[in-house]
Enzyme design. Sequence first.
Site, PDB file in Angstrom:
ATOM      1  N   SER A   1       2.041  -2.902   0.334  1.00  0.00           N
ATOM      2  CA  SER A   1       0.652  -2.563   0.088  1.00  0.00           C
ATOM      3  C   SER A   1      -0.254  -3.109   1.201  1.00  0.00           C
ATOM      4  O   SER A   1      -0.078  -2.787   2.368  1.00  0.00           O
ATOM      5  CB  SER A   1       0.312  -3.080  -1.318  1.00  0.00           C
ATOM      6  OG  SER A   1      -1.022  -2.961  -1.648  1.00  0.00           O
TER       7      SER A   1
ATOM      8  N   HIS B   1       3.658   2.134  -7.340  1.00  0.00           N
ATOM      9  CA  HIS B   1       3.265   1.082  -6.393  1.00  0.00           C
ATOM     10  C   HIS B   1       3.855  -0.298  -6.726  1.00  0.00           C
ATOM     11  O   HIS B   1       4.440  -0.959  -5.875  1.00  0.00           O
ATOM     12  CB  HIS B   1       1.737   1.009  -6.389  1.00  0.00           C
ATOM     13  CG  HIS B   1       1.168   0.281  -5.227  1.00  0.00           C
ATOM     14  ND1 HIS B   1       1.095   0.840  -3.968  1.00  0.00           N
ATOM     15  CD2 HIS B   1       0.651  -0.963  -5.111  1.00  0.00           C
ATOM     16  CE1 HIS B   1       0.546  -0.026  -3.139  1.00  0.00           C
ATOM     17  NE2 HIS B   1       0.271  -1.124  -3.806  1.00  0.00           N
TER      18      HIS B   1
END
Length: 547
Positions: free
Chosen positions: A318, A522
Amino acid sequence: MKSVCVLLCLALAHGISANIFKRSHRPDPDSFIVQPQDYINQYQRPLYRPQEQTYKQYIRAQKHKQQESSSQESREGIPDGYYVPVGGAAAASARDWNAPLYSAFIKAQNRDASEPAFGESIAWSSLNMAVQPDALVQKQIQMIFADAKKATAHPSAEEKTKFHDAFAIATQKDEDLHLNATELLKKYEYPVEEHTVVTDDGYFLTLFRISTKKQQINDVTVKPAVFLMHGLLGSADDWLLMGPGKSLAYLLADAGYDVWLGNARGNKYSRRHTSKHPAVNDFWQFSTDEVALHDLPAMIDYVLKTSGQEKLHYVGHSQGTTAFFALAADFPAYNEKIISMHALAPMAYMKNARSPLIRMVAPNSPFQARLRRLIGRGAFEPSAELISTVGGDMCINEIGCKNVCSNVNFVMSGVSIADVSAADAAAAVSHLPAGGSVRSIEHYGQAIASGEFTKYSHGPTINSRVYGTVEPPKYNLSQVTAPVTLYSAVDDWLAHPADVARLQTELAHAESYEVPEPHFSHMDFQFSTKAPELVYKKIIDSMNVRA
Ligand SMILES: *[C@@H]1O[C@H](CO)[C@@H](O)[C@H](O)[C@H]1NC(C)=O
Ligand SMILES: *[C@@H]1O[C@H](CO)[C@@H](O)[C@H](O)[C@H]1NC(C)=O
């Protein structure tokens, strides 16, 4: 003017009619279990020593110091009454790493309305006001949430119940929920060291180092250092929470690598500065740009110096990938220090990101102005109400677990519970969010609106002063020459496969790999039971080949 009033009054009279924002009662106290209460506890212990200094005392000390500094050199740049490491800055050891500022923090909140109001509550009524059924805004919201919903696993009612029950048990039993990175590693008998680095702009960052287990040292030839950089609002903990045999940091240590876990400024392990106080917004005036251009160089150089190596492997998740691309683009010399870079959920281009939270703070969102006011200008610590507004309610409907859905990391990044064990989810929820700045969140919102990978935009006037241009400059990705592997997932709310594909075409040496699992999202890069097999094995194999 009149028509504005009519609209507002109409909307008010209409009350709350949007499905997503429907709310006929105060939030169920259950939804507060994780946030903010546990969140605050997490900051009070064991991360901060009890501190008697109030915010007023701090300010007084600062003034005092300013008066004195004209006549007398301040002690190694550290303000009196703020943080006094035993033996001065040079001896700022692990023991002192964490300035005990939480109480000052809380007191500042209650003292003076002009000071930052951390965790300020969102005004539901004002948010709802804009949402009458036929409003354009309402259509936009429906679109935002429909996109997010499309990229969400939809477990059956039975699966939801099972997960919820298992989560409740895990929360009561698992002591790992409350251990910091050092304590976790010690518990599982991995040798751990805490290191402190100071950035060129004064932030103290904590690094954790895991060496190989003693008995293995003789078997393994010396392997390079691997530097792991966490994601947005995350910390070093994220690489450890599934435990040995599963989480990447342990697997790398088992494979003989010298493993280093970084912590960006502002997270719970890196909340100290030579002169700025985290209770004041000034401390938080940073976005991913500063993490990239100050934190990463300091940490990478420290790791290389301490391990006596010239190059290292880099794994980012990320924001840990965004920061890498920005660093390698602006300071291309760092490409030479990288053996290989592994980008999990790579975030440079954000045009197609589906996260409702990030899309609602984007400058082209009708909610931007209002949300901006509500999320403040310093630390990003959204209230429970804001979280449920920007996706928590939808998450609860889809996933059925209030504890997960009142957690900002999950609400921001997307949730799938299919392959996350309840125990791992409980651990994640208790360690996240680990802290970050409002600016970092806004920076991603700007990337959604512009469709480009640029520096943080301060607005035209300040941009002109800071960058010499009205628009913030773009990062030149063709300068990123280190060998990169991009790992993406179809259900990722933040790193959309289309954006990752564009990133790949602009990087000099990039391979890509889409995780072959329909509902991988994610957070799954760090918490899915399938991550070791589908992602980590690939990373370690690829490092072994290059070692
Ligand atoms: C972790 O917790 C232990 C025990 O409370 C403490 O001594 C240590 O300083 C902590 N380390 C960090 C980096 O939080
Ligand atoms: C980006 O970097 C390349 C060299 O890698 C250079 O040729 C190009 O001019 C740069 N682009 C901009 C806009 O600076």
